[in-house]
Design an enzyme around this catalytic site. Sequence first.
Site, short mmCIF file in Angstrom:
data_model
loop_
_atom_site.label_atom_id
_atom_site.label_comp_id
_atom_site.label_asym_id
_atom_site.label_seq_id
_atom_site.Cartn_x
_atom_site.Cartn_y
_atom_site.Cartn_z
N VAL A 129 0.76 -1.12 -0.11
CA VAL A 129 -0.06 -0.09 -0.23
C VAL A 129 0.86 1.47 0.20
O VAL A 129 0.31 2.29 0.35
CB VAL A 129 -0.90 0.01 1.00
CG1 VAL A 129 -2.04 -1.13 1.35
CG2 VAL A 129 -0.20 0.10 2.60
N ASP A 158 -2.02 -2.57 -4.00
CA ASP A 158 -3.09 -1.47 -4.14
C ASP A 158 -2.43 -0.45 -5.02
O ASP A 158 -2.70 0.60 -5.41
CB ASP A 158 -3.37 -0.51 -2.98
CG ASP A 158 -4.14 0.42 -2.72
OD1 ASP A 158 -5.27 -0.14 -3.32
OD2 ASP A 158 -4.06 1.37 -2.40
N GLU A 179 -0.14 3.13 -13.26
CA GLU A 179 -1.44 3.12 -12.61
C GLU A 179 -2.41 3.95 -13.85
O GLU A 179 -1.92 4.93 -14.26
CB GLU A 179 -1.64 3.71 -11.24
CG GLU A 179 -0.99 2.80 -10.34
CD GLU A 179 -1.12 3.44 -9.11
OE1 GLU A 179 -1.76 4.49 -8.85
OE2 GLU A 179 -0.92 2.67 -8.08
N HIS A 204 -5.76 1.56 -6.07
CA HIS A 204 -5.26 2.55 -5.36
C HIS A 204 -5.98 3.09 -4.20
O HIS A 204 -6.26 4.61 -4.17
CB HIS A 204 -4.45 3.65 -6.34
CG HIS A 204 -3.37 4.41 -5.67
ND1 HIS A 204 -2.17 4.78 -6.19
CD2 HIS A 204 -3.17 4.81 -4.21
CE1 HIS A 204 -1.36 5.30 -5.60
NE2 HIS A 204 -1.99 5.43 -4.29
N ALA A 225 -5.57 4.40 0.98
CA ALA A 225 -5.34 5.65 1.77
C ALA A 225 -6.89 5.96 2.28
O ALA A 225 -6.99 7.14 3.12
CB ALA A 225 -4.98 6.78 0.90
#
Length: 140
Positions: A56, A82, A87, A106, A109
């Site tokens: 992460v 993640d 990306e 992603h 968070a």
Amino acid sequence: MVAKAHVGFLSGLLASRFRLSVGTPRSLRPEAPPRKLLIGDGVLAAMPDDAYLLNVSRGGVVDEAALLAELERDRLAGAALDVFETEPLPEDSPFWELDDVIVTPHAAATTRDYYRRIADIVRENRRRAVAGDPLVNRVV
């Protein structure tokens, strides 16, 4: 690259670990100097066969080619990923096809305070924009 002393330390530590969770400090923002390949083939090879990797952190912190090789050889039990170097993760990425890999968009968070923090950043950036100051958390 990570110094060999760090790899040796991590390798010894990981030999008995069931899970490795990879995160990086908030100070590692896109504008900060990148820390590439903190988790590479040496560290992954030191993990036990029944270990899981949870990433992460930031794209580029884990050597994706080395991780993929370990997973395809069944050298690790699995991974939850993640973040990636590219990306969004390309549709033809082999990570999509692995049964022992969980891919998330992603989103790690997102916490209880996530939207409050976003609102604080938007307010601060509005103030900065009006004042002609540089914006915070600017992604280029």
